[in-house]
Design a protein around this motif. Structure first.
Motif, PDB file in Angstrom:
ATOM      1  N   ARG A   1       0.823  -1.210   0.000  1.00 32.92           N
ATOM      2  CA  ARG A   1       0.000   0.000   0.000  1.00 32.92           C
ATOM      3  C   ARG A   1       0.854   1.254   0.000  1.00 32.92           C
ATOM      4  O   ARG A   1       0.393   2.323  -0.383  1.00 32.92           O
ATOM      5  CB  ARG A   1      -0.908   0.010   1.229  1.00 32.92           C
ATOM      6  CG  ARG A   1      -2.056  -0.989   1.174  1.00 32.92           C
ATOM      7  CD  ARG A   1      -2.788  -1.007   2.495  1.00 32.92           C
ATOM      8  NE  ARG A   1      -3.882  -1.964   2.487  1.00 32.92           N
ATOM      9  CZ  ARG A   1      -4.514  -2.387   3.575  1.00 32.92           C
ATOM     10  NH1 ARG A   1      -4.148  -1.928   4.768  1.00 32.92           N
ATOM     11  NH2 ARG A   1      -5.496  -3.262   3.483  1.00 32.92           N
ATOM     12  N   LYS A   2       2.080   1.123   0.454  1.00 25.71           N
ATOM     13  CA  LYS A   2       2.952   2.289   0.589  1.00 25.71           C
ATOM     14  C   LYS A   2       3.954   2.418  -0.552  1.00 25.71           C
ATOM     15  O   LYS A   2       4.349   3.536  -0.906  1.00 25.71           O
ATOM     16  CB  LYS A   2       3.705   2.222   1.921  1.00 25.71           C
ATOM     17  CG  LYS A   2       2.808   2.339   3.153  1.00 25.71           C
ATOM     18  CD  LYS A   2       3.615   2.280   4.427  1.00 25.71           C
ATOM     19  CE  LYS A   2       2.730   2.416   5.656  1.00 25.71           C
ATOM     20  NZ  LYS A   2       2.065   3.737   5.734  1.00 25.71           N
ATOM     21  N   VAL A   3       4.402   1.288  -1.108  1.00 23.55           N
ATOM     22  CA  VAL A   3       5.478   1.304  -2.102  1.00 23.55           C
ATOM     23  C   VAL A   3       5.034   0.596  -3.369  1.00 23.55           C
ATOM     24  O   VAL A   3       4.562  -0.539  -3.323  1.00 23.55           O
ATOM     25  CB  VAL A   3       6.751   0.629  -1.551  1.00 23.55           C
ATOM     26  CG1 VAL A   3       7.877   0.700  -2.588  1.00 23.55           C
ATOM     27  CG2 VAL A   3       7.191   1.257  -0.237  1.00 23.55           C
ATOM     28  N   ALA A   4       5.192   1.273  -4.498  1.00 26.67           N
ATOM     29  CA  ALA A   4       4.938   0.664  -5.804  1.00 26.67           C
ATOM     30  C   ALA A   4       6.212   0.756  -6.628  1.00 26.67           C
ATOM     31  O   ALA A   4       6.996   1.700  -6.482  1.00 26.67           O
ATOM     32  CB  ALA A   4       3.793   1.369  -6.520  1.00 26.67           C
ATOM     33  N   ALA A   5       6.420  -0.230  -7.500  1.00 20.74           N
ATOM     34  CA  ALA A   5       7.641  -0.275  -8.310  1.00 20.74           C
ATOM     35  C   ALA A   5       7.299  -0.493  -9.773  1.00 20.74           C
ATOM     36  O   ALA A   5       6.396  -1.264 -10.112  1.00 20.74           O
ATOM     37  CB  ALA A   5       8.567  -1.391  -7.824  1.00 20.74           C
TER      38      ALA A   5
END
Length: 257
Positions: free
Chosen positions: A80-84
């Motif tokens: 929910r906090k980090v997308a790549a």
């Protein structure tokens, strides 16, 4: 979307045989800032990114988002906090562009199986923002490399992350879409970390730059303080020169052997 602060504390990574790929690195990035990670091939850029998006656990040290260790979070909470967005994208997805972008909603408890009105709006906005509306119902496998890259950026935006990790975000893109990605980076109110080969692009879009060489930190700070001819010579084994053009406030880097 709002960014969070990112703190890396003596984080390093070794392969199982004991070879150190990334020596301990430390830095702090304020919420909403853009960090560019630069260095020659083999410098450790992709390894560091894998630590940041929780693909690899650091062999030593730790990584914190707003003071919280990412490895003390659940996988869903971290997602929910980090997308790549990675360089190489699969070509065999038997899904449409819309369906792939909708996968970005899964960490929020929704996605293909349970998508509500708000999810649909978020997905459609991400697709539109990346100029993909004409391709919405196209099969992902029929797209060009640049189009697939934009789909994966749209999926990351649909995830509504607080930290966006971009591995060579302009890879495969033509000049127009490179400019669109640069504009997007500047418009997002989230924390962004991007690995970049183009040092002039890094100087233009990044608030901070981390320069690596063979897994070691050469410098961290503003582009002006890090991307100096001396540091570039150490990191790339090339000579660099700063050229000031009349129409530009920022000096342009040129390179030669």
């Amino acid at each position: 979307m709002n960014g969070v602060s990112l703190s890396v504390r003596k984080a390093g990574w070794q392969v199982r045989q004991g070879e150190t790929i990334l020596h301990p690195v430390s830095f702090d990035l304020e919420a909403g800032k853009v960090l560019g990670i630069a260095g020659a091939n083999g410098a450790g850029k992709s390894t560091l990114l894998r630590l940041l998006y929780r693909f690899h656990k650091p062999s030593e040290g730790a990584i914190f988002l707003d003071g919280h260790d990412i490895w003390r979070m659940s996988s869903r909470e971290a997602a929910r906090k980090v997308a790549a967005v990675l360089q190489e994208q699969p070509t065999d997805f038997a899904l449409s562009v819309y369906e792939i972008v909708a996968l970005g909603r899964r960490p929020h408890g929704s996605g293909l199986a349970r998508s509500g009105k708000r999810d649909a709006e978020i997905v459609e906005t991400a697709i539109e923002r990346m100029g993909l509306s004409p391709y919405s119902h196209r099969s992902f496998g029929t797209l060009s490399g640049g189009e697939r890259q934009r789909v994966m950026v749209a999926r990351a935006l649909a995830q509504e992350p607080q930290v966006l990790i971009l591995d060579e975000p302009t890879n495969h893109l033509d000049i127009r879409h490179q400019l669109e990605i640069v504009s997007l980076i500047g418009s997002l109110n989230i924390t962004i970390v991007a690995s970049l080969h183009d040092l002039n692009l890094a100087s233009e879009v990044c608030d901070r730059v981390l320069l690596l060489h063979k897994g070691h930190t050469v410098g961290f700070g503003t582009p002006e303080t890090v991307l100096t001819p001396e540091n570039i010579a150490e990191a790339y084994s090339v000579q660099a020169r700063l050229v000031q053009f009349a129409h530009s406030e920022r000096a342009h880097l040129t390179f030669h052997l």
